[in-house]
Scaffold this motif. Sequence first.
Motif, PDB file in Angstrom:
ATOM      1  N   LYS A  71      -5.673   5.104   6.881  1.00 54.38           N
ATOM      2  CA  LYS A  71      -6.856   4.637   7.610  1.00 54.38           C
ATOM      3  C   LYS A  71      -7.190   3.194   7.245  1.00 54.38           C
ATOM      4  O   LYS A  71      -7.575   2.403   8.111  1.00 54.38           O
ATOM      5  CB  LYS A  71      -8.048   5.546   7.305  1.00 54.38           C
ATOM      6  CG  LYS A  71      -7.909   6.961   7.872  1.00 54.38           C
ATOM      7  CD  LYS A  71      -9.105   7.818   7.502  1.00 54.38           C
ATOM      8  CE  LYS A  71      -8.954   9.242   8.039  1.00 54.38           C
ATOM      9  NZ  LYS A  71     -10.092  10.091   7.631  1.00 54.38           N
ATOM     10  N   LYS A  72      -7.058   2.844   5.966  1.00 54.28           N
ATOM     11  CA  LYS A  72      -7.365   1.484   5.537  1.00 54.28           C
ATOM     12  C   LYS A  72      -6.489   0.453   6.250  1.00 54.28           C
ATOM     13  O   LYS A  72      -6.905  -0.683   6.486  1.00 54.28           O
ATOM     14  CB  LYS A  72      -7.177   1.343   4.021  1.00 54.28           C
ATOM     15  CG  LYS A  72      -8.257   2.038   3.201  1.00 54.28           C
ATOM     16  CD  LYS A  72      -7.963   1.888   1.719  1.00 54.28           C
ATOM     17  CE  LYS A  72      -9.004   2.629   0.882  1.00 54.28           C
ATOM     18  NZ  LYS A  72      -8.689   2.531  -0.575  1.00 54.28           N
ATOM     19  N   ASN A  73      -5.270   0.852   6.581  1.00 54.01           N
ATOM     20  CA  ASN A  73      -4.333  -0.052   7.223  1.00 54.01           C
ATOM     21  C   ASN A  73      -4.234   0.182   8.730  1.00 54.01           C
ATOM     22  O   ASN A  73      -3.311  -0.336   9.382  1.00 54.01           O
ATOM     23  CB  ASN A  73      -2.944   0.091   6.587  1.00 54.01           C
ATOM     24  CG  ASN A  73      -2.895  -0.445   5.178  1.00 54.01           C
ATOM     25  OD1 ASN A  73      -2.695  -1.635   4.957  1.00 54.01           O
ATOM     26  ND2 ASN A  73      -3.088   0.445   4.202  1.00 54.01           N
ATOM     27  N   ASN A  74      -5.222   0.955   9.259  1.00 55.63           N
ATOM     28  CA  ASN A  74      -5.257   1.230  10.701  1.00 55.63           C
ATOM     29  C   ASN A  74      -3.917   1.753  11.206  1.00 55.63           C
ATOM     30  O   ASN A  74      -3.407   1.338  12.260  1.00 55.63           O
ATOM     31  CB  ASN A  74      -5.650  -0.023  11.492  1.00 55.63           C
ATOM     32  CG  ASN A  74      -7.030  -0.520  11.121  1.00 55.63           C
ATOM     33  OD1 ASN A  74      -7.958   0.275  10.972  1.00 55.63           O
ATOM     34  ND2 ASN A  74      -7.166  -1.821  10.949  1.00 55.63           N
ATOM     35  N   LEU A  96      -0.987   9.975   1.911  1.00 53.76           N
ATOM     36  CA  LEU A  96      -2.299   9.490   1.489  1.00 53.76           C
ATOM     37  C   LEU A  96      -3.074   9.046   2.734  1.00 53.76           C
ATOM     38  O   LEU A  96      -2.943   7.913   3.203  1.00 53.76           O
ATOM     39  CB  LEU A  96      -2.146   8.341   0.491  1.00 53.76           C
ATOM     40  CG  LEU A  96      -1.274   8.640  -0.741  1.00 53.76           C
ATOM     41  CD1 LEU A  96      -1.235   7.442  -1.680  1.00 53.76           C
ATOM     42  CD2 LEU A  96      -1.785   9.879  -1.474  1.00 53.76           C
ATOM     43  N   GLU A  97      -3.884   9.967   3.262  1.00 57.83           N
ATOM     44  CA  GLU A  97      -4.567   9.722   4.532  1.00 57.83           C
ATOM     45  C   GLU A  97      -5.514   8.526   4.469  1.00 57.83           C
ATOM     46  O   GLU A  97      -5.626   7.746   5.438  1.00 57.83           O
ATOM     47  CB  GLU A  97      -5.351  10.967   4.977  1.00 57.83           C
ATOM     48  CG  GLU A  97      -4.489  12.180   5.294  1.00 57.83           C
ATOM     49  CD  GLU A  97      -4.161  12.997   4.053  1.00 57.83           C
ATOM     50  OE1 GLU A  97      -4.550  12.574   2.934  1.00 57.83           O
ATOM     51  OE2 GLU A  97      -3.509  14.043   4.187  1.00 57.83           O
ATOM     52  N   ASP A  98      -6.202   8.364   3.334  1.00 62.45           N
ATOM     53  CA  ASP A  98      -7.154   7.260   3.202  1.00 62.45           C
ATOM     54  C   ASP A  98      -6.458   5.906   3.300  1.00 62.45           C
ATOM     55  O   ASP A  98      -6.986   4.965   3.913  1.00 62.45           O
ATOM     56  CB  ASP A  98      -7.915   7.352   1.872  1.00 62.45           C
ATOM     57  CG  ASP A  98      -8.871   8.542   1.847  1.00 62.45           C
ATOM     58  OD1 ASP A  98      -9.236   9.008   2.943  1.00 62.45           O
ATOM     59  OD2 ASP A  98      -9.249   8.985   0.755  1.00 62.45           O
ATOM     60  N   ASN A  99      -5.273   5.800   2.703  1.00 63.21           N
ATOM     61  CA  ASN A  99      -4.525   4.540   2.772  1.00 63.21           C
ATOM     62  C   ASN A  99      -4.013   4.262   4.182  1.00 63.21           C
ATOM     63  O   ASN A  99      -3.897   3.112   4.591  1.00 63.21           O
ATOM     64  CB  ASN A  99      -3.364   4.556   1.782  1.00 63.21           C
ATOM     65  CG  ASN A  99      -3.829   4.390   0.347  1.00 63.21           C
ATOM     66  OD1 ASN A  99      -5.014   4.160   0.099  1.00 63.21           O
ATOM     67  ND2 ASN A  99      -2.928   4.501  -0.603  1.00 63.21           N
ATOM     68  N   THR A 106       0.839  -1.199   0.000  1.00 64.61           N
ATOM     69  CA  THR A 106       0.000   0.000   0.000  1.00 64.61           C
ATOM     70  C   THR A 106       0.872   1.246   0.000  1.00 64.61           C
ATOM     71  O   THR A 106       1.798   1.358   0.807  1.00 64.61           O
ATOM     72  CB  THR A 106      -0.908   0.025   1.248  1.00 64.61           C
ATOM     73  OG1 THR A 106      -1.682  -1.172   1.286  1.00 64.61           O
ATOM     74  CG2 THR A 106      -1.843   1.224   1.206  1.00 64.61           C
TER      75      THR A 106
END
Length: 235
Positions: free
Chosen positions: A108-111, A103-106, A94
């Motif tokens: 969050k996706k990976n906690n 990339l803030e969304d990435n 990622t």
Amino acid sequence: MDHLVILIRSFSAFVILMLIGRILGKQTLSNMNFHEFVTAVILGAIAANFAFNEKIEVVHLLIALSVFTITSYVLSKFFLKFRNFKMWTEGAPTVLIEGGFILEDNLKKNNMTLDSLNQQLRQKEIFNIEEVEYALLEINGKLSVQKKKELQAVTLKDLQLNAGNATQFPIELVIDGQLLHGNLNSNHIPESWLLSQLKARDKKLEDVFYAVKGSNGQLYVDEYKDKIQHPIDVE
């Protein structure tokens, strides 16, 4: 008698796990992915029961260990042939930083928090996040980083310098006073050369704790008696 049984079972569990580790290979130890992590946890739990839980039959525990070992081994071979299946089961790296932007969304996706990202960057001797061009979170949880071009280390190619001959791999010749005949023979190093090198330094083989022929072709020697009067001892 009970103590003796536990002693034997504990030692047997240790030996079995060592054998399983050899079967599964170095990749499992150095670069653990999802299925290997699950396998390691389960095998550890089974081995613990093997050592201490006398209520479970040894045969049942051996069957369980065999099943999970074979499953992990087959999966690792399967992943080598079918990359798409590997990507589906384990996922892909990622991107966390691209072009210097987080990339803030990435994250969050990976906690993953900014604190943990900065921690992993500091472990790579990067204390300023603005130095990073790209950062990828690998499937084993480790961070791979590419610095911005102006901050990357300069190579001989960049300076247009001749790199010279390729450096050879260091060859260990003596460990703990024991001559490594296999290394001498496989690298075509005469034993007489080593002995002459030691004689030139006024040393005998029995005085040597460690000797290695370095990548520069020179012999490094460490004696049992280092003649250090006040060694530093950090507690």
